[in-house]
Scaffold this active site. Structure first.
Site, PDB file in Angstrom:
ATOM      1  N   HIS A 164     -10.602   1.952   0.229  1.00 51.26           N
ATOM      2  CA  HIS A 164     -10.588   3.389  -0.094  1.00 51.26           C
ATOM      3  C   HIS A 164     -10.737   3.664  -1.599  1.00 51.26           C
ATOM      4  O   HIS A 164     -10.494   4.788  -2.040  1.00 51.26           O
ATOM      5  CB  HIS A 164      -9.302   4.035   0.412  1.00 51.26           C
ATOM      6  CG  HIS A 164      -9.280   4.227   1.895  1.00 51.26           C
ATOM      7  ND1 HIS A 164      -9.997   5.224   2.527  1.00 51.26           N
ATOM      8  CD2 HIS A 164      -8.651   3.531   2.879  1.00 51.26           C
ATOM      9  CE1 HIS A 164      -9.795   5.142   3.837  1.00 51.26           C
ATOM     10  NE2 HIS A 164      -8.996   4.116   4.074  1.00 51.26           N
ATOM     11  N   ASP A 186       0.789  -1.228   0.000  1.00 47.30           N
ATOM     12  CA  ASP A 186       0.000   0.000   0.000  1.00 47.30           C
ATOM     13  C   ASP A 186       0.830   1.292   0.000  1.00 47.30           C
ATOM     14  O   ASP A 186       1.386   1.678   1.042  1.00 47.30           O
ATOM     15  CB  ASP A 186      -0.932   0.028   1.217  1.00 47.30           C
ATOM     16  CG  ASP A 186      -1.610  -1.316   1.495  1.00 47.30           C
ATOM     17  OD1 ASP A 186      -1.021  -2.365   1.167  1.00 47.30           O
ATOM     18  OD2 ASP A 186      -2.709  -1.310   2.056  1.00 47.30           O
ATOM     19  N   HIS A 217      -1.016  -2.202   6.829  1.00 44.29           N
ATOM     20  CA  HIS A 217       0.145  -1.309   6.743  1.00 44.29           C
ATOM     21  C   HIS A 217       1.298  -1.725   7.646  1.00 44.29           C
ATOM     22  O   HIS A 217       2.261  -0.973   7.797  1.00 44.29           O
ATOM     23  CB  HIS A 217      -0.236   0.157   7.033  1.00 44.29           C
ATOM     24  CG  HIS A 217      -1.177   0.728   6.029  1.00 44.29           C
ATOM     25  ND1 HIS A 217      -1.598   2.031   6.046  1.00 44.29           N
ATOM     26  CD2 HIS A 217      -1.793   0.151   4.962  1.00 44.29           C
ATOM     27  CE1 HIS A 217      -2.431   2.245   5.040  1.00 44.29           C
ATOM     28  NE2 HIS A 217      -2.569   1.113   4.377  1.00 44.29           N
TER      29      HIS A 217
HETATM   30 FE   LIG Z   1      -7.323  -0.468   3.163  1.00 45.89          FE
END
Ligand SMILES: [Fe+2]
Length: 265
Positions: free
Chosen positions: A68, A8, A184
């Site tokens: 998102h 990400d 993350h």
């Molecule tokens: Fe996400």
């Protein structure tokens, strides 16, 4: 066949560190296929068509997203501009396949690398501690029935480690790799499962690590300490590019190696 999967990208710090490292990793490891998760690339919230184009310019073949995906409305028009059979860049930005039916975009892209190897990239999103969407396990079954390529890379965008590990075992031997995104935070459990699927619960973000999963730490701490709403801003400090390198047999799709990577400044 060598596959580079980059976790990400978060904000401008993430874009900058990926720009710095993606080229030398691709060259040094003879990478055939590059997949990049970009769901937080635009200031932490979604991705714009321009940022997607910039990341394709760096050598990415397929971009994945996540929860998102709709944060930047212009991405819907971008996705809608490419039909299902298109190989255009707009078609090579995918979103979770198990979202509600009828939404823009696709959850799978099938293509051929410049080195002539067929591949598919699929994205699924988890349901534990996330919004209610369709079953990612049954969605994977349905999609795998029609994918022609032996090499299949799955980006499983999910919160809970249990759901991600479960997906690894569920797809073991049926796909080349199940690589987790969304939390993350990279996990140290990369391995080849018994039937030849490369797995890592989360490959980690490509973004600022002096942060709380990408966001300025003071802003998130304030929210934890007071419960009051506040605007989140992308942090900048200590950027790292995280991801995984997977080696597989292009004829069978079986993975033989997975290596976790993290490059800083
Ligand atoms: Fe996400």
């Amino acid at each position: 066949m060598n596959i580079l999967f980059i976790g990400d990208i978060f904000g401008s710090a993430g874009r900058k560190i990926v720009r710095e490292h993606i080229g030398h990793v691709r060259a040094a490891r003879n990478v055939d296929l590059t997949v990049v998760n970009v769901e937080n690339a635009a200031g932490g919230f979604g991705v714009t068509p321009q940022i997607a184009e910039d990341i394709f310019d760096l050598g990415a073949d397929v971009l994945t997203t996540g929860n998102h995906v709709w944060d930047k409305r212009e991405l819907m028009d971008y996705m809608n501009s490419a039909g299902e059979e298109s190989k255009d860049r707009a078609r090579r930005v995918i979103r979770p396949a198990n979202l509600q039916p009828g939404l823009p975009g696709y959850g799978v892209f099938e293509g051929t690398t410049q080195s002539g190897l067929d591949y598919a990239v699929m994205q699924l999103q988890g349901r534990v501690f996330m919004t209610a969407i369709d079953d990612p396990f049954r969605t994977a079954d349905k999609l795998l029935a029609s994918i022609k390529s032996k090499v299949v890379v799955v980006d499983f965008h999910a919160e809970a480690t249990s759901e991600k590990v479960a997906m690894g075992w569920y797809l073991d031997g049926r796909v080349t790799a199940v690589l987790g995104t969304h939390t993350h935070v990279p996990t140290a459990d990369e391995r080849i499962l018994p039937n030849g699927t490369a797995f890592q619960t989360d490959v980690g973000m490509s973004g600022p690590y002096d942060s709380i999963i990408g966001v300025e730490k003071d802003l998130v701490l304030h929210k934890f300490l007071t419960g009051m709403p506040g605007k989140f801003e992308a942090a900048k400090g200590n950027p790292k590019m995280c991801g995984a390198l997977v080696t597989c047999d292009p004829a069978s799709g079986r993975a033989s190696a997975i290596q976790r990577i993290m490059f800083g400044e």
